[in-house]
Design a protein around this motif. Structure first.
Motif, PDB file in Angstrom:
ATOM      1  N   ILE A 161      -3.903  -3.688  -1.262  1.00 57.27           N
ATOM      2  CA  ILE A 161      -4.530  -4.045   0.014  1.00 57.27           C
ATOM      3  C   ILE A 161      -4.760  -5.550   0.086  1.00 57.27           C
ATOM      4  N   PHE A 177      -9.417  -0.664   2.607  1.00 57.28           N
ATOM      5  CA  PHE A 177      -8.352  -0.477   3.592  1.00 57.28           C
ATOM      6  C   PHE A 177      -8.898  -0.676   5.006  1.00 57.28           C
ATOM      7  N   GLY A 201      -2.492   5.633   1.247  1.00 58.68           N
ATOM      8  CA  GLY A 201      -2.411   4.188   1.090  1.00 58.68           C
ATOM      9  C   GLY A 201      -3.709   3.485   0.816  1.00 58.68           C
ATOM     10  N   CYS A 210       0.839  -1.206   0.000  1.00 58.80           N
ATOM     11  CA  CYS A 210       0.000   0.000   0.000  1.00 58.80           C
ATOM     12  C   CYS A 210       0.867   1.246   0.000  1.00 58.80           C
TER      13      CYS A 210
END
Lengths: 225, 396
Positions: B261, B317, B254, B56
């Motif tokens: 991910i 995420f 990220g 990420c």
């Protein structure tokens, strides 16, 4: 005067006991940080020091006068209706405060809005009536009011000082970090006021931090498990 | 080197111990029977999560540079100026990572020395998570401030690593979100270095500056305010699901690439660090609310396919790295399903129905963190009830 009742020796106005009434609520028995009363107003009006001071003044008037009135009436009030009597006293005093503020400090009164009226529900006031004024003479009751209001006011001012400086970038309504819109002073190098500090939930963090520091310094406050 | 108990450096022993055991394997072994069930300790666990976050981070570095050059109109295609993008991304992202680690570990060390506790490595993960969930343009002093707030009020007041009630990284993000809303939302922060560019320049380069969520949120308002007057079709013509899946979308550092991910998720699931129950039910919860909002759609946002919901914004995420945080999640297995499902459902609900908060994942996870003990309580008491009932029927 053929009264043969033994009169208690007259206490000096500022005896040790009376002094303690004033000093104890400042730290060891602070109404806000130890008894956790009056939190609602501490969250609501601590966005500026001015508001905090006016609030403290109003509470001082209501609590000081109220404590004395209740103390004078304490032997006349039937215990079954004492809460109603106390409420009547607070309510009338709060109305006076409200009218005075609106007449002489309209700006602040507008900002404090309903919170002046809500002094009625400030738990410190009913708490002191019930716990102290109902069982003590007027002078100690007044000192008790002084101590509790100052204890309450210190926390209020500390919280509002932090929130006004870091949340609004002002001190007593005077900008101290430069002009936010023009972008001068600290703002020119990228500083921004923290909006979160202005929001009421942050006052909870601030009060919590004060309680934390107070307990770290004063070990006698830490409860045994 | 080791500070002895009687030396003047004795109070720094926790710090020495922390570094020593981090860098070397201690030489002593237990001489009697030991009780190790599993060789993995907190350091290895935390390090595994950091490892899972690396894809990420790398993609975030590229993506930061990519959107900067797209917005300035210098490079439209993915591979144009690849090196420049990486360098720009590194310059933007690395300082944030360094500040987050330095400040967070500093606070941690101060508390450990003050309380004479052994240093625990909980912050290794939080320190990496904080940079990944904020925009690349966040000023460093804000990162530092938020980190202090999160570590002190999110963790240390509750007793340090493993005692926190809410996710520390999300606490930092929430602090920034409410404290400096102009730096955490809107259409000036999601593409790095565009705050000076005019709206016309951005439009000429084919971007609005907002995230997909910001653009979609305009659909909840009156038609005149829609960023895409053509409705959902126009939106989807610009952002395909595959773009969002690979991660070529503006957003926090990220959170954009579902692929990166998923690589992290695979590692976490393989090592058993994250709970698959929570992950699965979180995604399921989001999916179900997506379907429900489709069925009762009254604006184009509600018509967005559930699958599309899962790949945009911070949902993926959150599902892999945030809601699965073992400290703040539910502990019982049934509780984990409920916890994850409600978290996912709430995320999409906030997203679709509250135009003021374009992204609901942060709020939903923080809220569920607080609810987790309650869920556990009811799961446990239901279990007790069930078993006493069984006992009664047996004896009767």
């Amino acid at each position: 005067m053929s009264n043969d009742k033994i009169k208690a020796p007259k206490e000096p106005l500022f005896s040790k006991k009376n002094k303690k009434l004033v000093t104890e609520p400042l730290d060891d028995n602070n109404p806000l940080t130890i008894q956790v009363l009056g939190i609602c107003s501490a969250l609501a009006i601590t966005v500026s020091i001015e508001q905090a001071l006016v609030m403290t003044g109003s509470v001082f008037f209501v609590l000081g006068a109220g404590n004395m009135i209740i103390s004078l009436l304490r032997n006349l009030i039937p215990s079954r209706i004492r809460i109603i009597v106390q409420l009547v006293v607070v309510a009338s005093l709060v109305i006076i405060v409200n009218e005075v503020l609106q007449a002489f400090l309209p700006d602040v009164a507008e900002k404090l809005s309903v919170f002046v009226g809500l002094i009625i529900t400030n738990c410190i006031i009913m708490g002191r009536f019930e716990a102290f004024a109902m069982a003590n003479k007027p002078w100690p009751s007044f000192l008790d009011a002084v101590g509790n209001t100052v204890g309450y006011g210190i926390v209020l001012v500390l919280v509002s000082l932090f929130r006004e400086v870091f949340g609004a970038g002002k001190f007593f309504n005077v900008p101290i970090f430069g002009d936010r819109i023009e972008g001068t002073g600290l703002y020119s190098i990228g500083y921004m006021d923290n909006n979160f500090i202005i929001l009421a939930p942050f006052a909870l963090f601030a009060v919590g931090l004060i309680i934390w520091i107070q307990r770290a310094r004063n070990k006698s406050l830490i409860e045994e498990h | 080197m080791e500070p002895k108990h009687d030396s003047k450096w004795a109070k720094f022993h926790p710090m020495w111990d922390g570094f020593y055991t981090f860098l070397f394997t201690p030489g002593e072994t237990t001489s009697r029977g030991s009780h190790i069930r599993d060789g993995i300790d907190l350091k290895r666990t935390m390090f595994m999560v950091v490892l899972a976050l690396i894809p990420c981070l790398l993609f975030g570095i590229y993506n930061t540079g990519h959107w900067h050059y797209v917005a300035t109109g210098e490079a439209g295609e993915y591979m144009d100026m690849f090196g420049d993008k990486l360098i720009y991304g590194l310059i933007q992202v690395l300082p944030i990572v360094i500040v987050s680690y330095a400040v967070g570990l500093g606070v941690e060390f101060i508390f450990c020395i003050k309380n004479q506790h052994a240093i625990q490595e909980g912050f290794l993960v939080s320190g990496m998570l904080i940079p990944l969930i904020i925009p690349a343009d966040t000023p460093l002093w804000m990162v530092a401030f938020a980190t202090v707030f999160a570590v002190v009020l999110g963790k240390e007041v509750f007793g340090g690593t493993g005692m926190n009630i809410v996710n520390i990284a999300l606490t930092a993000r929430a602090f920034l979100f409410f404290g400096y809303p102009t730096m955490m939302s809107g259409d000036k922060v999601w593409m790095s270095g565009i705050s000076d560019l005019s709206r016309e320049t951005l439009e000429a380069n084919g971007v609005t500056g907002a995230t997909q969520l910001g653009e979609l949120a305009s659909f909840t308002g009156p038609k005149a305010d829609w960023i895409y007057p053509g409705g959902l079709e126009a939106f989807q013509a610009k952002w395909s699901i595959m773009d969002s899946f690979w991660g070529f979308i503006p957003g926090s550092i990220g959170e954009t690439s579902v692929v990166a991910i998923l690589i992290g998720a695979a590692l976490l699931l393989y090592t058993g660090i994250a709970s698959w129950r929570i992950m699965l039910s979180f995604v399921l919860g989001g999916f179900v609310v997506g379907i429900l909002s489709n069925m009762g759609a009254i604006n184009p946002y509600m018509e967005l396919e559930p699958l599309n919901h899962l790949v945009i914004g911070g949902f993926a995420f959150g599902a892999v790295f945030m809601i699965t945080d073992p400290v703040t999640a539910s502990q019982t297995n049934t509780g984990k399903y409920i916890y994850g499902f409600l978290g996912g459902a709430l995320s999409i609900t906030v997203r679709v129905f509250n135009g003021a908060y374009p992204e609901g994942v942060m709020m939903a996870i923080l809220f569920m963190n607080v609810m987790a003990p309650l869920i556990d309580h009811y799961v446990v008491s239901a279990n007790i009830k069930r078993r006493t009932k069984r006992l009664k029927t047996k004896t009767a």
